[in-house]
Write a protein that holds these residues in place. Structure first.
Motif, PDB file in Angstrom:
ATOM      1  N   PRO A  85      45.623  44.777  46.541  1.00 14.36           N
ATOM      2  CA  PRO A  85      45.981  43.670  45.658  1.00 14.36           C
ATOM      3  C   PRO A  85      46.962  42.714  46.344  1.00 14.36           C
ATOM      4  O   PRO A  85      46.968  41.508  46.078  1.00 14.36           O
ATOM      5  CB  PRO A  85      46.643  44.362  44.466  1.00 14.36           C
ATOM      6  N   SER A  86      47.750  43.246  47.268  1.00 17.93           N
ATOM      7  CA  SER A  86      48.713  42.406  47.982  1.00 17.93           C
ATOM      8  C   SER A  86      48.064  41.659  49.141  1.00 17.93           C
ATOM      9  O   SER A  86      48.715  40.870  49.813  1.00 17.93           O
ATOM     10  CB  SER A  86      49.846  43.288  48.514  1.00 17.93           C
ATOM     11  N   GLY A  87      46.771  41.918  49.400  1.00 18.13           N
ATOM     12  CA  GLY A  87      46.079  41.218  50.480  1.00 18.13           C
ATOM     13  C   GLY A  87      45.479  42.184  51.476  1.00 18.13           C
ATOM     14  O   GLY A  87      45.189  43.323  51.159  1.00 18.13           O
ATOM     15  N   LYS A  88      45.292  41.675  52.671  1.00 20.08           N
ATOM     16  CA  LYS A  88      44.632  42.446  53.722  1.00 20.08           C
ATOM     17  C   LYS A  88      45.519  43.582  54.205  1.00 20.08           C
ATOM     18  O   LYS A  88      46.736  43.451  54.269  1.00 20.08           O
ATOM     19  CB  LYS A  88      44.356  41.491  54.886  1.00 20.08           C
ATOM     20  N   MET A  89      44.867  44.700  54.599  1.00 20.86           N
ATOM     21  CA  MET A  89      45.629  45.783  55.223  1.00 20.86           C
ATOM     22  C   MET A  89      45.939  45.390  56.662  1.00 20.86           C
ATOM     23  O   MET A  89      45.050  44.996  57.397  1.00 20.86           O
ATOM     24  CB  MET A  89      44.806  47.073  55.249  1.00 20.86           C
ATOM     25  N   LYS A  90      47.204  45.502  57.031  1.00 20.67           N
ATOM     26  CA  LYS A  90      47.564  45.161  58.404  1.00 20.67           C
ATOM     27  C   LYS A  90      48.441  46.256  58.984  1.00 20.67           C
ATOM     28  O   LYS A  90      49.517  46.544  58.461  1.00 20.67           O
ATOM     29  CB  LYS A  90      48.328  43.826  58.435  1.00 20.67           C
ATOM     30  N   SER A  91      47.960  46.850  60.080  1.00 22.72           N
ATOM     31  CA  SER A  91      48.717  47.971  60.629  1.00 22.72           C
ATOM     32  C   SER A  91      50.087  47.506  61.120  1.00 22.72           C
ATOM     33  O   SER A  91      51.072  48.222  61.014  1.00 22.72           O
ATOM     34  CB  SER A  91      47.934  48.634  61.752  1.00 22.72           C
ATOM     35  N   ARG A  92      50.132  46.270  61.639  1.00 22.41           N
ATOM     36  CA  ARG A  92      51.398  45.794  62.186  1.00 22.41           C
ATOM     37  C   ARG A  92      52.460  45.627  61.088  1.00 22.41           C
ATOM     38  O   ARG A  92      53.641  45.741  61.324  1.00 22.41           O
ATOM     39  CB  ARG A  92      51.183  44.469  62.910  1.00 22.41           C
ATOM     40  N   GLU A  93      51.983  45.353  59.881  1.00 28.29           N
ATOM     41  CA  GLU A  93      52.953  45.177  58.790  1.00 28.29           C
ATOM     42  C   GLU A  93      53.105  46.452  57.967  1.00 28.29           C
ATOM     43  O   GLU A  93      53.754  46.443  56.915  1.00 28.29           O
ATOM     44  CB  GLU A  93      52.509  44.012  57.896  1.00 28.29           C
TER      45      GLU A  93
END
Length: 626
Positions: free
Chosen positions: A423-431
């Motif tokens: 829901p918060s957006g794309k999954m990003k490993s860096r974040e």
RNA sequence: GGCUCCGUAGCUUAAUGGAUAGAGCAUCUGACUACGGAUCAGAAGGUUAGAGGUUCGAGUCCUCUCGGAGUCACCA
């Protein structure tokens, strides 16, 4: 257990194909015209109309020169007279609604209610392969893998139920620069620690060192930007490009040409490729940790594989084929020595299949791996479950296989699925917003446990069995939530909703099953269900269940043909919903007479079998109580 | 920019070219002396992103526009 002696050959008595055949004959006899079978549309009748099946008469207006209503009446008369099961008809505009007699439904129910494999097709004598999961060995599995694994597993189950012999494989990306980063970080910073000594699940342990490498590398890169990097920026940046943007784009070049850590990692990869003993030992150690962790995750998801392919063993494959393809003219060589294929006439581009230094690329390896699999298993159908970011790659791969004249080229299929967003957006490993598979499983189990303890339905059940039930409920919630969405759609995954146990969910379907089990337990002392044969007056809610049960084999067939498990998910939900309504409105054990009671018990048992089988196709287990 | 995919109720979603676009969540209102209430019934919520076209009939097929995503590596 099923007793094969009293089974009708369900497939050969398919009512809608009987109707279809008779409509074709009727059109010929009444209007003297031949119509193709796909112009005869048979659908199940919508709820607000009377009937079980509907024939659309619009397509026959041209050949007959009559109005749709007239055609409907004429066809209706014909079908009632000629087809024994068609009891009556009515016409609404261009729709001819047919009522199937109760006798047909009773025979059908009698035939299937004890058959736990109802819906499963006869073996086709053909093999299919499903490749799924296919992780890298430098990081633990995450939410994206879960969608992949669930799609792959249910595709395997569905193909198997539709008559294929299915081989489940994964290709493990166990080599390359990524695993070297983990190895190097472990070597430099771990101080000999192991998963056991650190008390960390072993794949997460390895993942930690991959992340650590990235951190150290970033620190190194930052420091460099403030020293020597400034001069590089000054000489190499494009007009209008600021420092932040430049260094973002420059990261790969920095890793390859300037970084001390990058140099070490690349040196390690070279040692690995040269077969250096100590490097290989470390590599085996790291990978074995990862596999142990993956296996735990696969076990908790209830999935397994028949065969693992390792890139360390396949990454050199395909080069011979490229040589042969060069001779036959499928490929061509450019002046620098690299080898290409020109797919522009197929609407694609030119694509490299061998580097100028003669080494293989991803595509080369995939060509070789497909050939290897064909040699290993003789499969003419291979399904690759891979995210949609690789659509282009597979288009190219399949086109190449076709041009190489591979005998299975027509059976290659990319089961492409959309990425999973939060829901918060794309999954990003860096974040750090990647949802870890193990964490997620643990969370849904925790929620189910909390929910279960608020009910007292499991009061008398031993603790170990309670835990087993809770896991079944939790995994049903998680799996159904993901698998009900059409694969091609990019999906938003809300962790809060994935642990819901009410509404359109796995546990809702389990609950319908549990209710049936409970009724059957109470009914067991009542004896045989012979009286059902006298039941003549089916209620609408009963009829609805019967027609849904009747459609089950078709649903499996469609899901297999379209490689789309979500069809099975909707089917199970709709069946459970119909059952819950039926159950609410009609008493089973307290039915007015013995015939009604026996019929409803039979109907309930058939429903429970289909629900269990349907959910099994999705990789979801049914508990007997919950 | 080229190619591919997606756009349906506040949110998550369903619908082999067929009838009045079907569910769930959230909101509001009802139903347990009951074979398990993890249930059922009802209310409210839609110009299927927009505009054309094909068709007896379009959420679905075609064209264009808008919005989003992916891809266009001698990475995997």
């Amino acid at each position: 257990m099923s007793t094969s002696s009293n089974l009708l050959p369900i497939s050969s008595m398919n009512i809608s194909s009987i109707i279809q055949q008779n409509v074709i004959e009727a059109v010929q006899e009444l209007y003297g015209a031949m119509v193709a079978s796909d112009t005869v549309q048979i659908t199940s009748t919508r709820k607000d109309f009377v009937g079980d099946y509907t024939v659309v008469t619009f397509p026959f207006t041209k050949v007959s020169g009559k109005k749709p209503e007239e055609i409907g009446a004429e066809l209706g008369e014909y079908l009632v007279a000629r087809v024994p099961h068609v009891a009556s008809y009515n016409v609404v505009k261009g729709f001819l609604n047919l009522v199937i007699g109760d006798g047909f439904w009773l025979d059908f129910l009698q035939a299937i209610y004890e058959n736990e494999d109802y819906g499963v097709a006869e073996p086709k004598g053909e093999k299919a392969m499903v490749e799924f999961s296919s992780p890298n060995t430098n990081k633990p599995l995450h939410l994206g893998h879960i969608r992949n694994i669930l799609l792959g597993w249910s595709t395997y189950k569905i193909l198997e139920a539709s008559g294929y012999e299915v081989i489940r494989v994964q290709i493990v990306n166990d080599r390359g620069i990524a695993i070297c980063k983990s190895m190097l970080a472990w070597q430099k910073y771990a101080g000999g620690a192991t998963p056991e000594s650190a008390g960390v699940k072993s794949d997460h342990f390895v993942g930690k060192f991959y992340v650590l490498f990235e951190q150290k590398f970033q620190e190194e890169y930052k420091a460099w930007q403030l020293s020597e990097g400034a001069a590089v920026y000054a000489s190499k940046h494009k007009a209008g490009q600021d420092e932040a943007g430049f260094f973002k784009d420059f990261k790969n070049t920095y890793f390859n040409e300037y970084s001390a850590l990058g140099k070490e990692a690349k040196a390690m990869l070279l040692r690995w490729e040269a077969g250096d003993g100590a490097t290989l030992e470390l590599w085996r150690q790291m990978n074995s940790w990862v596999y142990a962790g993956f296996n735990d995750t696969y076990n908790s998801l209830g999935v397994a594989f028949d065969k693992l392919y390792f890139e360390s063993e396949t990454y050199l494959l395909g080069k011979d084929t490229v040589d042969q393809g060069l001779e036959s003219g499928v490929f061509f060589r450019k002046p620098d020595g690299s080898v290409w294929i020109d797919l522009e006439d197929a609407g694609l581009d030119q694509k490299v299949v061998l580097r100028s230094d003669g080494t293989a690329v991803y595509m080369t390896q995939d060509i070789g791996t497909a050939q290897l699999r064909y040699r290993d298993f003789g499969v003419k159908r291979m399904i690759y479950v891979v995210a949609d970011e690789q659509n282009y790659h597979f288009q190219v791969l399949f086109e190449i296989m076709k041009r190489l004249g591979e005998p299975y080229a027509a059976g290659l299929h990319h089961l492409s699925y959309g990425m999973v967003d939060l829901p918060s957006g794309k999954m990003k490993s860096r974040e750090g917003t990647v949802v870890d598979a193990d964490d997620l499983i643990e969370e849904v189990i925790g929620e189910a446990r909390k929910d279960s303890s608020e009910r007292d339905t499991l009061a008398g059940v031993p603790a170990a069995e309670q835990e087993e039930i809770i896991q079944k409920i939790a995994l049903a919630a998680l799996k159904f939530h993901i698998i009900k969405v059409h694969p091609k759609k990019r999906m938003t995954f809300d962790p809060k909703e994935s642990v819901d146990l009410q509404g359109q969910t796995g546990p809702y379907i389990q609950n319908a099953y549990v209710r049936i089990r409970s009724v059957v337990r109470k009914a067991e002392q009542l004896g045989s269900l012979a009286a059902a044969a006298d039941y003549a007056q089916t209620e609408p809610a009963e009829k609805e269940l019967l027609t849904q049960l009747y459609a089950f084999p078709d649903v499996i067939e469609t899901a297999a043909r379209e490689y789309d498990p979500s069809h099975v998910a909707s089917f199970c939900y709709n069946l459970a919903k119909s059952y819950h309504r039926f159950y609410h409105d009609h008493s089973i054990l307290g039915a007015a007479d013995e015939a009604a009671r026996d019929f409803r018990l039979m109907l309930s048992i058939a429903t429970s079998n289909v629900l269990r089988k349907g959910m099994d196709l999705l990789g979801i287990d049914m508990p007997d109580r919950m």
